[in-house]
Design a protein around this motif. Structure first.
Motif, mmCIF file in Angstrom:
data_model
loop_
_atom_site.group_PDB
_atom_site.id
_atom_site.type_symbol
_atom_site.label_atom_id
_atom_site.label_comp_id
_atom_site.label_asym_id
_atom_site.label_seq_id
_atom_site.Cartn_x
_atom_site.Cartn_y
_atom_site.Cartn_z
ATOM 1 N N VAL A 1 0.911 -1.153 -0.095
ATOM 2 C CA VAL A 1 -0.065 0.044 0.211
ATOM 3 C C VAL A 1 0.718 1.225 -0.114
ATOM 4 N N SER A 2 2.128 1.180 0.641
ATOM 5 C CA SER A 2 2.835 2.414 0.837
ATOM 6 C C SER A 2 3.749 2.679 -0.699
ATOM 7 N N LEU A 3 3.745 1.370 -1.391
ATOM 8 C CA LEU A 3 4.494 1.701 -2.600
ATOM 9 C C LEU A 3 3.446 2.250 -3.555
ATOM 10 N N LEU A 4 2.176 2.123 -3.594
ATOM 11 C CA LEU A 4 1.183 2.546 -4.268
ATOM 12 C C LEU A 4 0.869 3.893 -4.032
ATOM 13 N N SER A 5 0.937 4.203 -2.613
ATOM 14 C CA SER A 5 0.706 5.639 -2.302
ATOM 15 C C SER A 5 1.581 6.496 -2.749
ATOM 16 N N GLU A 6 2.945 6.082 -2.527
ATOM 17 C CA GLU A 6 3.988 6.829 -3.317
ATOM 18 C C GLU A 6 3.764 7.157 -4.501
ATOM 19 N N LYS A 7 3.457 6.172 -5.377
ATOM 20 C CA LYS A 7 3.181 6.563 -6.756
ATOM 21 C C LYS A 7 1.842 7.537 -6.964
ATOM 22 N N TYR A 8 1.066 7.193 -6.251
ATOM 23 C CA TYR A 8 -0.118 8.392 -6.210
ATOM 24 C C TYR A 8 0.330 9.820 -6.070
ATOM 25 N N LYS A 9 1.212 9.799 -5.084
ATOM 26 C CA LYS A 9 1.835 11.173 -4.342
ATOM 27 C C LYS A 9 2.910 11.785 -5.132
ATOM 28 N N THR A 10 3.961 10.906 -5.654
ATOM 29 C CA THR A 10 4.947 11.456 -6.528
ATOM 30 C C THR A 10 5.019 10.904 -7.783
ATOM 31 N N GLY A 11 4.297 9.984 -8.243
ATOM 32 C CA GLY A 11 4.625 9.718 -9.592
ATOM 33 C C GLY A 11 5.270 8.546 -9.738
ATOM 34 N N ASN A 12 6.384 8.305 -8.957
ATOM 35 C CA ASN A 12 7.490 7.172 -9.093
ATOM 36 C C ASN A 12 6.710 5.918 -8.958
ATOM 37 N N GLU A 13 7.221 4.971 -9.965
ATOM 38 C CA GLU A 13 6.699 3.628 -9.780
ATOM 39 C C GLU A 13 7.368 3.055 -8.499
ATOM 40 N N PHE A 14 8.557 3.387 -8.347
ATOM 41 C CA PHE A 14 9.419 2.744 -6.973
ATOM 42 C C PHE A 14 9.768 3.675 -6.221
ATOM 43 N N SER A 15 9.895 3.358 -4.775
ATOM 44 C CA SER A 15 10.354 4.352 -3.955
ATOM 45 C C SER A 15 10.775 3.448 -2.748
ATOM 46 N N LEU A 16 12.124 3.743 -2.394
ATOM 47 C CA LEU A 16 12.788 3.175 -0.971
ATOM 48 C C LEU A 16 12.018 3.613 0.175
ATOM 49 N N LYS A 17 11.482 4.955 -0.002
ATOM 50 C CA LYS A 17 10.827 5.590 1.143
ATOM 51 C C LYS A 17 9.632 4.663 1.630
ATOM 52 N N ALA A 18 8.944 4.235 0.461
ATOM 53 C CA ALA A 18 7.656 3.482 0.671
ATOM 54 C C ALA A 18 7.997 2.107 1.531
ATOM 55 N N PHE A 19 9.025 1.520 1.310
ATOM 56 C CA PHE A 19 9.606 0.485 2.291
ATOM 57 C C PHE A 19 9.942 0.956 3.642
ATOM 58 N N TRP A 20 10.380 2.055 3.776
ATOM 59 C CA TRP A 20 10.781 2.618 5.070
ATOM 60 C C TRP A 20 9.241 2.799 5.673
ATOM 61 N N ILE A 21 8.331 3.482 5.033
ATOM 62 C CA ILE A 21 6.997 3.774 5.803
ATOM 63 C C ILE A 21 6.272 2.533 6.149
ATOM 64 N N GLY A 22 6.312 1.464 5.314
ATOM 65 C CA GLY A 22 5.819 0.234 5.384
ATOM 66 C C GLY A 22 6.358 -0.470 6.724
ATOM 67 N N PHE A 23 7.704 -0.349 6.943
ATOM 68 C CA PHE A 23 8.481 -0.879 7.799
ATOM 69 C C PHE A 23 7.874 -0.207 9.182
ATOM 70 N N GLN A 24 7.938 1.126 9.256
ATOM 71 C CA GLN A 24 7.759 1.928 10.318
ATOM 72 C C GLN A 24 6.261 1.451 10.836
#
Length: 281
Positions: free
Chosen positions: A236-259
């Motif tokens: 869900v964080s990966l998809l949310s980052e895509k909606y927010k930034t347009g990026n297909e992949f984001s290391l930040k999403a994994f960090w948010i998911g972990f948090q």
């Protein structure tokens, strides 16, 4: 907060239409309702996207690949869960079966399986796997099952209160009802706000808290346990980052998911929960 319904958040449909929607908070039930809600006849058009992964077996692309990888792991967990709750293999009804993978896995384990899926293209994929799906709950009237499951389905169903009553009639006395839904009180939901992919308006018509789920099913069921879905926060964080930034992949999403999972160890508010109910006699 006064005991009346207020707008909790304004979101939009990032998948298909780009239309705006409000999430209305109901303090009496502690849940959110998508507003306006499309008429049931209009709902199918909001699913008409190749990116709606649960209606396809698509493995191309990063998000699809991750989804399918996690799905294979979760299928094993789900079949183990239903066996543990029932104590043995038995009759199983899966509502919102998608492309039929869960039912095929359960069937291979010895379960007598039935399923319902209104999406025609998803049902065709299930049929290719030897799983024949009905198109409505009415086709199961008068039949009861040892286990009834809804994996991320309840939030899609228009007639919520009517459906809750139908579910009660489909489960045998002492049988199990298993419901998996997203949790709008999770850390990843709060972090992403209007971009949180699990709001998924207007396909998701309802957004549940633990208290809301308990309230809706307390008349006919007793809640036995709540299980976390730990991989949901990452997807869900990966998809949310895509909606927010347009990026297909984001290391930040994994960090948010972990948090989100880390914080949920204390708060018990995971990105998604599995609610395991036992029907009262």
């Amino acid at each position: 907060m006064e005991n009346h319904k207020t707008t909790y958040l304004s979101v939009k449909d990032y998948l298909v239409s780009g239309e705006p929607f409000d999430l209305i908070y109901d303090p009496a039930l502690d849940f959110l309702k998508t507003f306006p809600q499309p008429n049931p006849e209009e709902l199918p058009r909001y699913y008409e996207s190749q990116n709606y992964i649960s209606h396809t077996d698509e493995k191309k692309g990063l998000l699809s690949g991750i989804y399918q990888l996690v799905k294979s792991w979760s299928l094993k967990k789900k079949t183990k869960l239903i066996f543990n709750l029932n104590g043995e293999v038995g009759s199983l009804l899966d509502i919102g079966s998608g492309t039929g993978d869960f039912l095929k896995t359960a069937k291979d384990k010895g379960w007598k399986v039935s399923g319902m899926e209104p999406n025609e293209s998803a049902a065709k994929l299930a049929l290719e796997k030897g799983i024949h799906l009905k198109t409505s709950l009415e086709e199961f009237e008068g039949i009861q099952f040892d286990v009834v499951t809804l994996w991320h389905v309840l939030e899609h169903i228009p007639n919520l209160e009517e459906t809750v009553q139908k579910l009660a009639s489909l489960v045998k006395p002492n049988g199990s009802l298993i419901i998996a839904v997203p949790n709008f009180k999770s850390y990843d939901a709060k972090h992403y706000g209007k971009y949180w992919a699990a709001y998924d308006a207007p396909r998701h018509l309802w957004h549940f808290s633990k208290e809301a789920i308990k309230s809706f099913f307390s008349d006919n069921f007793t809640l036995q346990k709540i299980e976390p879905m730990i991989f949901d926060s990452f997807y869900v964080s990966l998809l949310s980052e895509k909606y927010k930034t347009g990026n297909e992949f984001s290391l930040k999403a994994f960090w948010i998911g972990f948090q989100s999972n880390l914080k949920a160890k204390r708060s018990k508010e995971y990105s998604s929960h599995i609610y395991c109910f036992k029907k009262l006699k």
